[in-house]
Design a protein around this motif. Structure first.
Motif, PDB file in Angstrom:
ATOM      1  N   ALA A  69       1.020  -1.075  -0.462  1.00 16.94           N
ATOM      2  CA  ALA A  69      -0.365   0.098   0.291  1.00 16.94           C
ATOM      3  C   ALA A  69       0.660   1.317   0.121  1.00 16.94           C
ATOM      4  O   ALA A  69       0.665   2.753  -0.371  1.00 16.94           O
ATOM      5  N   GLY A  70       1.877   1.383   0.982  1.00 13.87           N
ATOM      6  CA  GLY A  70       3.166   2.265   0.811  1.00 13.87           C
ATOM      7  C   GLY A  70       4.192   2.392  -0.437  1.00 13.87           C
ATOM      8  O   GLY A  70       4.494   3.339  -0.405  1.00 13.87           O
ATOM      9  N   GLY A  71       3.966   1.293  -1.198  1.00 11.36           N
ATOM     10  CA  GLY A  71       5.082   1.163  -2.869  1.00 11.36           C
ATOM     11  C   GLY A  71       5.749   0.005  -1.694  1.00 11.36           C
ATOM     12  O   GLY A  71       5.732  -1.208  -0.813  1.00 11.36           O
ATOM     13  N   GLY A  72       6.238  -0.435  -2.858  1.00  6.19           N
ATOM     14  CA  GLY A  72       7.301  -1.486  -2.660  1.00  6.19           C
ATOM     15  C   GLY A  72       7.586  -2.533  -4.090  1.00  6.19           C
ATOM     16  O   GLY A  72       8.044  -1.903  -4.474  1.00  6.19           O
ATOM     17  N   ALA A  73       8.357  -3.478  -3.808  1.00  4.71           N
ATOM     18  CA  ALA A  73       9.008  -3.852  -4.870  1.00  4.71           C
ATOM     19  C   ALA A  73       8.186  -5.214  -5.498  1.00  4.71           C
ATOM     20  O   ALA A  73       7.874  -5.996  -4.207  1.00  4.71           O
ATOM     21  N   LEU A  74       8.254  -5.571  -6.555  1.00  4.99           N
ATOM     22  CA  LEU A  74       7.587  -6.960  -7.411  1.00  4.99           C
ATOM     23  C   LEU A  74       8.813  -7.375  -7.998  1.00  4.99           C
ATOM     24  O   LEU A  74       9.412  -6.231  -9.001  1.00  4.99           O
ATOM     25  N   LEU A  75       8.933  -8.387  -7.975  1.00  7.29           N
ATOM     26  CA  LEU A  75       9.683  -9.465  -8.875  1.00  7.29           C
ATOM     27  C   LEU A  75       9.413  -9.847 -10.048  1.00  7.29           C
ATOM     28  O   LEU A  75       8.146 -10.452  -9.997  1.00  7.29           O
ATOM     29  N   VAL A  76       9.521  -9.943 -11.240  1.00  3.16           N
ATOM     30  CA  VAL A  76       8.728 -10.175 -12.999  1.00  3.16           C
ATOM     31  C   VAL A  76       9.368 -11.353 -12.967  1.00  3.16           C
ATOM     32  O   VAL A  76      10.574 -11.266 -13.068  1.00  3.16           O
ATOM     33  N   GLU A  77       8.478 -12.411 -13.080  1.00  3.93           N
ATOM     34  CA  GLU A  77       9.332 -13.624 -13.821  1.00  3.93           C
ATOM     35  C   GLU A  77       8.438 -14.003 -14.958  1.00  3.93           C
ATOM     36  O   GLU A  77       7.497 -14.355 -15.011  1.00  3.93           O
TER      37      GLU A  77
END
Length: 81
Positions: free
Chosen positions: A26-34
């Protein structure tokens, strides 16, 4: 749940707020893309770690020689420590 998101001409996309909240982003963050044969998977860092741990367990369960401790002991032995 399947949702459609739009990718802007500069390559940006927005995840719906409901999904970001559930993932703790909700406050931002990181996602990894596979990228896979079937498409693209988005995972949080925590989900990626859990996925990697599950894979490691699947391939090493019941094999004591596959533990980190066994690996480090072999490395020490090979290096003469």
């Amino acid at each position: 749940m399947t949702v459609q998101v739009t990718i802007t001409p500069n390559g940006r996309m927005s995840l719906p707020a409901e999904i970001r909240k559930r993932l703790g982003l909700a406050g931002g963050g990181a996602l990894l893309v596979e990228e896979t044969e079937d498409g693209v998977i988005l995972r949080t860092v925590a989900q990626s770690i859990a996925h990697a741990q599950a894979l490691a367990k699947k391939y090493t369960e019941g094999n004591a020689a596959a533990s980190v401790d066994a690996f480090l002991a072999r490395r020490r032995e090979e290096s003469g420590e």
